[in-house]
Design an enzyme around this catalytic site. Sequence first.
Site, PDB file in Angstrom:
ATOM      1  N   GLU A  27     -82.018 -79.415 -31.832  1.00 46.16           N
ATOM      2  CA  GLU A  27     -81.745 -78.939 -30.473  1.00 46.16           C
ATOM      3  C   GLU A  27     -82.242 -77.506 -30.338  1.00 46.16           C
ATOM      4  O   GLU A  27     -82.213 -76.729 -31.299  1.00 46.16           O
ATOM      5  CB  GLU A  27     -80.241 -78.992 -30.176  1.00 46.16           C
ATOM      6  CG  GLU A  27     -79.891 -78.500 -28.770  1.00 46.16           C
ATOM      7  CD  GLU A  27     -78.430 -78.677 -28.402  1.00 46.16           C
ATOM      8  OE1 GLU A  27     -78.061 -78.344 -27.265  1.00 46.16           O
ATOM      9  OE2 GLU A  27     -77.665 -79.151 -29.261  1.00 46.16           O
ATOM     10  N   ASN A  72     -76.603 -80.309 -25.503  1.00 45.64           N
ATOM     11  CA  ASN A  72     -76.300 -79.658 -24.230  1.00 45.64           C
ATOM     12  C   ASN A  72     -77.539 -79.044 -23.590  1.00 45.64           C
ATOM     13  O   ASN A  72     -77.649 -78.978 -22.363  1.00 45.64           O
ATOM     14  CB  ASN A  72     -75.249 -78.570 -24.448  1.00 45.64           C
ATOM     15  CG  ASN A  72     -73.907 -79.128 -24.881  1.00 45.64           C
ATOM     16  OD1 ASN A  72     -73.725 -80.338 -24.981  1.00 45.64           O
ATOM     17  ND2 ASN A  72     -72.965 -78.246 -25.150  1.00 45.64           N
ATOM     18  N   GLU A 173     -73.800 -86.342 -23.338  1.00 46.41           N
ATOM     19  CA  GLU A 173     -72.389 -86.005 -23.121  1.00 46.41           C
ATOM     20  C   GLU A 173     -72.067 -85.789 -21.636  1.00 46.41           C
ATOM     21  O   GLU A 173     -71.458 -84.775 -21.266  1.00 46.41           O
ATOM     22  CB  GLU A 173     -72.005 -84.776 -23.946  1.00 46.41           C
ATOM     23  CG  GLU A 173     -72.048 -85.045 -25.437  1.00 46.41           C
ATOM     24  CD  GLU A 173     -71.561 -83.874 -26.284  1.00 46.41           C
ATOM     25  OE1 GLU A 173     -71.309 -82.779 -25.720  1.00 46.41           O
ATOM     26  OE2 GLU A 173     -71.437 -84.044 -27.511  1.00 46.41           O
ATOM     27  N   TYR A 244     -67.103 -84.945 -34.437  1.00 48.47           N
ATOM     28  CA  TYR A 244     -67.161 -83.874 -35.425  1.00 48.47           C
ATOM     29  C   TYR A 244     -65.781 -83.734 -36.059  1.00 48.47           C
ATOM     30  O   TYR A 244     -64.750 -83.990 -35.400  1.00 48.47           O
ATOM     31  CB  TYR A 244     -67.555 -82.542 -34.783  1.00 48.47           C
ATOM     32  CG  TYR A 244     -68.956 -82.526 -34.219  1.00 48.47           C
ATOM     33  CD1 TYR A 244     -70.055 -82.252 -35.031  1.00 48.47           C
ATOM     34  CD2 TYR A 244     -69.188 -82.765 -32.859  1.00 48.47           C
ATOM     35  CE1 TYR A 244     -71.340 -82.218 -34.521  1.00 48.47           C
ATOM     36  CE2 TYR A 244     -70.477 -82.734 -32.338  1.00 48.47           C
ATOM     37  CZ  TYR A 244     -71.548 -82.464 -33.167  1.00 48.47           C
ATOM     38  OH  TYR A 244     -72.822 -82.444 -32.656  1.00 48.47           O
ATOM     39  N   GLU A 292     -74.576 -87.925 -32.745  1.00 46.80           N
ATOM     40  CA  GLU A 292     -74.096 -86.603 -33.149  1.00 46.80           C
ATOM     41  C   GLU A 292     -72.874 -86.823 -34.027  1.00 46.80           C
ATOM     42  O   GLU A 292     -71.876 -87.380 -33.579  1.00 46.80           O
ATOM     43  CB  GLU A 292     -73.722 -85.717 -31.956  1.00 46.80           C
ATOM     44  CG  GLU A 292     -74.887 -85.086 -31.241  1.00 46.80           C
ATOM     45  CD  GLU A 292     -74.448 -84.029 -30.230  1.00 46.80           C
ATOM     46  OE1 GLU A 292     -73.490 -83.272 -30.531  1.00 46.80           O
ATOM     47  OE2 GLU A 292     -75.051 -83.965 -29.151  1.00 46.80           O
ATOM     48  N   GLN A 349     -76.658 -80.540 -37.022  1.00 46.43           N
ATOM     49  CA  GLN A 349     -78.077 -80.631 -36.729  1.00 46.43           C
ATOM     50  C   GLN A 349     -78.858 -80.484 -38.026  1.00 46.43           C
ATOM     51  O   GLN A 349     -78.250 -80.400 -39.101  1.00 46.43           O
ATOM     52  CB  GLN A 349     -78.471 -79.571 -35.714  1.00 46.43           C
ATOM     53  CG  GLN A 349     -77.822 -79.754 -34.343  1.00 46.43           C
ATOM     54  CD  GLN A 349     -78.317 -78.732 -33.330  1.00 46.43           C
ATOM     55  OE1 GLN A 349     -79.355 -78.099 -33.471  1.00 46.43           O
ATOM     56  NE2 GLN A 349     -77.522 -78.554 -32.282  1.00 46.43           N
TER      57      GLN A 349
END
Length: 495
Positions: A27, A72, A173, A244, A292, A349
């Site tokens: 990202e 994002n 998201e 997460y 993710e 990531q």
Amino acid sequence: MTVARLTLDPSFVVGPVDRRLFGSFVEHMGRCVYTGIFEPGHPRADADGLRTDVLDLVRELGVTTVRYPGGNFVSAYRWEDGVGPVGDRPRRLDLAWRSIESNAFGLNEFMRWAALAGVEPMMAVNLGTRGAAEAAELVEYCNLADGTAAADLRRKHGVARPHDIRLWCLGNEMDGPWQIGSRTAEEYGRLAAQAGHAMKRVDPSIELVACGSSDADMPTFAAWEATVLEQAYDQVDYLSLHTYYDPERGDEASFRASAVHLDGYVDDVLATADHVRARLRRTKRIRLALDEWNVWYKSRLVEPEDRGIEDTPALIEDDFTVTDAMVVGNLLISMLRHADRLTVGCQAQLVNIIAPIRTAPGGPAWRQTIFHPFAQTARLARGTVLRPALTAPLMTTGRFGDVPAVDAVATLDGRTLTVFAVNRGTEPIPLHLDLRAFGGHRPGEHLVLANDDPHLSNTAEHPERVTLGSSRSTTEVLLAPVSWHALSFTLEERQ
């Protein structure tokens, strides 16, 4: 000590190992791209500014698929800003992370990097501030050979052959109020269906991932999935999951047992998707993309609005411990356990941002502790996932109650059997492997990640402080506390 027992039989199969399960995520956030994979002027940079030391580690990590450019970041991204002559590209304020995006690295640079890294791209489209037309135009730019405005623009930019990107994310998201352009489930479901329809008109062969809930704790969880799929079921092939695990949230035993949560999360999403399939009377079954996932010390995050605007801020560059590595290995075991329907995974990531690979600007790159279970699982987990029978002593957690202290799964590839196991407890536990269903076998390698100090990390100064141990595999193994293991065996041909 109570013994854990794992019984395996080649007749009891979960499904094939999809190589896309071992994906990652790049990202435009913090130092993932700039001074991560891309740093012109670095001693190890190639002519295009790509860090070859990082490329070497990415190949060693065994990453198969990389999601790009967010996250994002994608929810306000104009892909046109990152193509064409670099000198003509605008500097923009990235609204997601409140940092300056130079656009010196964009779509075509990423595709050049992906080819060198040997990974499949997983491209995300902006459905936050943009819509179906822009998404379809991006597919046209990437996947059509020539003869249209967007395809010819790519050729003008020096890329004669189409990128031929197969896997596409419909936003990111979109249920999150932190997201630029967040939407209700009804709004997003309708937009995802429209964008998916338009994108597949450009290239019917692409696969589409719809946004599921941002995590299982969202107040709209499950209702979101059901509403989105009721509108976009026919257009999409995958539904995403994000999760997460914070070592500093709750009790430590619950963190060590994080895979218990992931097991339940996957099962709940599959149940919801199959309920919608039954309601709509469809035969297609939706697959899952855990695009993710990772350990993340999220409680330490400084929110974007609480920071000043910077060029390349160092964001969430967590140092991972031996315990974190065990948890990552256990999450991979959970993913393999669901390999019949969970077929795409992206650890978030790849570099610097809660990542298995860290770099110093102008300096070295090194492996974090979590690098090792990922790399070895990606290397060894091939063929078919077997469904094991496991009994193990219990450990008590605050979040999940009593759970097995040992977790394991196995894969069978021809005559190579590999067992992946963790001890998530704080006492050593003997593990007995019952392989009688396979006939004879010869020992292979036993890889282990463990340390007397479960809080030990690797750093730029001490990059090899936590590494893998190696010995011969055996069917009687003592699992050290808070440890990850991979045991391989070569099966003998039956007479």
